[in-house]
Design a protein around this motif. Sequence first.
Motif, PDB file in Angstrom:
ATOM      1  N   PHE A   1       0.809  -1.221   0.000  1.00  0.00           N
ATOM      2  CA  PHE A   1       0.000   0.000   0.000  1.00  0.00           C
ATOM      3  C   PHE A   1       0.842   1.272   0.000  1.00  0.00           C
ATOM      4  CE2 PHE A   1      -2.728  -3.244   1.836  1.00  0.00           C
ATOM      5  CZ  PHE A   1      -3.871  -3.092   1.097  1.00  0.00           C
ATOM      6  N   THR A   2       2.139   1.148   0.065  1.00  0.00           N
ATOM      7  CA  THR A   2       3.099   2.263   0.079  1.00  0.00           C
ATOM      8  C   THR A   2       2.842   3.262   1.202  1.00  0.00           C
ATOM      9  OG1 THR A   2       1.888   3.611  -1.532  1.00  0.00           O
ATOM     10  CG2 THR A   2       3.527   2.072  -2.402  1.00  0.00           C
ATOM     11  N   MET A   3       2.299   2.780   2.312  1.00  0.00           N
ATOM     12  CA  MET A   3       2.105   3.607   3.508  1.00  0.00           C
ATOM     13  C   MET A   3       1.906   2.678   4.696  1.00  0.00           C
ATOM     14  SD  MET A   3      -1.800   4.998   3.104  1.00  0.00           S
ATOM     15  CE  MET A   3      -1.745   5.317   1.368  1.00  0.00           C
ATOM     16  N   ARG A   4       2.001   3.231   5.865  1.00  0.00           N
ATOM     17  CA  ARG A   4       1.771   2.445   7.071  1.00  0.00           C
ATOM     18  C   ARG A   4       0.266   2.338   7.339  1.00  0.00           C
ATOM     19  NH1 ARG A   4       6.645   1.599   9.191  1.00  0.00           N
ATOM     20  NH2 ARG A   4       8.248   3.172   8.951  1.00  0.00           N
ATOM     21  N   ARG A   5      -0.109   1.310   8.075  1.00  0.00           N
ATOM     22  CA  ARG A   5      -1.529   1.040   8.346  1.00  0.00           C
ATOM     23  C   ARG A   5      -2.229   2.194   9.064  1.00  0.00           C
ATOM     24  NH1 ARG A   5      -1.996  -4.294  10.979  1.00  0.00           N
ATOM     25  NH2 ARG A   5      -1.060  -4.806   9.012  1.00  0.00           N
ATOM     26  N   PRO A   6      -1.637   2.841  10.086  1.00  0.00           N
ATOM     27  CA  PRO A   6      -2.345   3.960  10.747  1.00  0.00           C
ATOM     28  C   PRO A   6      -2.662   5.111   9.789  1.00  0.00           C
ATOM     29  CG  PRO A   6      -0.530   3.214  12.115  1.00  0.00           C
ATOM     30  CD  PRO A   6      -0.402   2.492  10.807  1.00  0.00           C
ATOM     31  N   LEU A   7      -1.756   5.433   8.877  1.00  0.00           N
ATOM     32  CA  LEU A   7      -2.028   6.486   7.896  1.00  0.00           C
ATOM     33  C   LEU A   7      -3.149   6.057   6.966  1.00  0.00           C
ATOM     34  CD1 LEU A   7      -1.447   9.170   6.529  1.00  0.00           C
ATOM     35  CD2 LEU A   7       0.345   8.014   5.207  1.00  0.00           C
ATOM     36  N   PHE A   8      -3.106   4.809   6.530  1.00  0.00           N
ATOM     37  CA  PHE A   8      -4.153   4.262   5.669  1.00  0.00           C
ATOM     38  C   PHE A   8      -5.521   4.429   6.337  1.00  0.00           C
ATOM     39  CE2 PHE A   8      -6.937   0.930   4.200  1.00  0.00           C
ATOM     40  CZ  PHE A   8      -6.668   0.794   2.854  1.00  0.00           C
ATOM     41  N   LEU A   9      -5.616   4.020   7.612  1.00  0.00           N
ATOM     42  CA  LEU A   9      -6.881   4.083   8.331  1.00  0.00           C
ATOM     43  C   LEU A   9      -7.308   5.521   8.624  1.00  0.00           C
ATOM     44  CD1 LEU A   9      -6.363   1.046  10.724  1.00  0.00           C
ATOM     45  CD2 LEU A   9      -7.784   1.151   8.660  1.00  0.00           C
ATOM     46  N   CYS A  10      -6.341   6.411   8.806  1.00  0.00           N
ATOM     47  CA  CYS A  10      -6.650   7.829   9.023  1.00  0.00           C
ATOM     48  C   CYS A  10      -7.300   8.433   7.779  1.00  0.00           C
ATOM     49  CB  CYS A  10      -5.376   8.586   9.387  1.00  0.00           C
ATOM     50  SG  CYS A  10      -5.590  10.363   9.525  1.00  0.00           S
ATOM     51  N   ILE A  11      -6.718   8.174   6.628  1.00  0.00           N
ATOM     52  CA  ILE A  11      -7.277   8.697   5.373  1.00  0.00           C
ATOM     53  C   ILE A  11      -8.643   8.074   5.109  1.00  0.00           C
ATOM     54  CG2 ILE A  11      -6.956   8.828   2.870  1.00  0.00           C
ATOM     55  CD1 ILE A  11      -3.914   8.854   3.428  1.00  0.00           C
ATOM     56  N   LEU A  12      -8.759   6.782   5.335  1.00  0.00           N
ATOM     57  CA  LEU A  12     -10.042   6.108   5.138  1.00  0.00           C
ATOM     58  C   LEU A  12     -11.122   6.706   6.039  1.00  0.00           C
ATOM     59  CD1 LEU A  12     -11.796   3.854   3.933  1.00  0.00           C
ATOM     60  CD2 LEU A  12     -10.938   2.366   5.735  1.00  0.00           C
TER      61      LEU A  12
END
Length: 148
Positions: free
Chosen positions: A54-65
């Motif tokens: 995903f080219t990012m860490r999971r917390p950033l992914f979930l923050c954007i989501l």
Amino acid sequence: MIQAALQQQQPAVPRPIHRRAIVPQHHITAHCRLNEDYFAPEPRFGENMFRRRFTMRRPLFLCILGALERRYEYFRIREDAVGKPGHTPIQKYTAAIRQLTYGCATDMFDEYFHIGKTTVRECLQYFCEGVREIFWERYHRKPTPEDC
């Protein structure tokens, strides 16, 4: 003249009926598989694989989501035309991120995410518009001397 008379006497041949091939989309099954692979408390693929895919860490992914879900109804789970649950926000967001990450064709997502290519295209469009609207003010700035 004779041709016209002959054509009137011959019965019209019906055209063959072509039916569309309907591919069953199991949205919930695809969501469960995606969740088990990356978002469960003990996912099948760890943090390193998540970052690579995903080219990012999971917390950033979930923050954007979370920001997209709060702001746009498109990124919330809704019923489809038949009344069954549609695609989940994670499926839509993941399809958009994967397109940006890998630059792949839209029909590639049909097998894993069970999302058609038109919906994948919509996901990318809404994702890009959403990220631009939500995060533009915060992250769009002139470069500082440290950046340069």
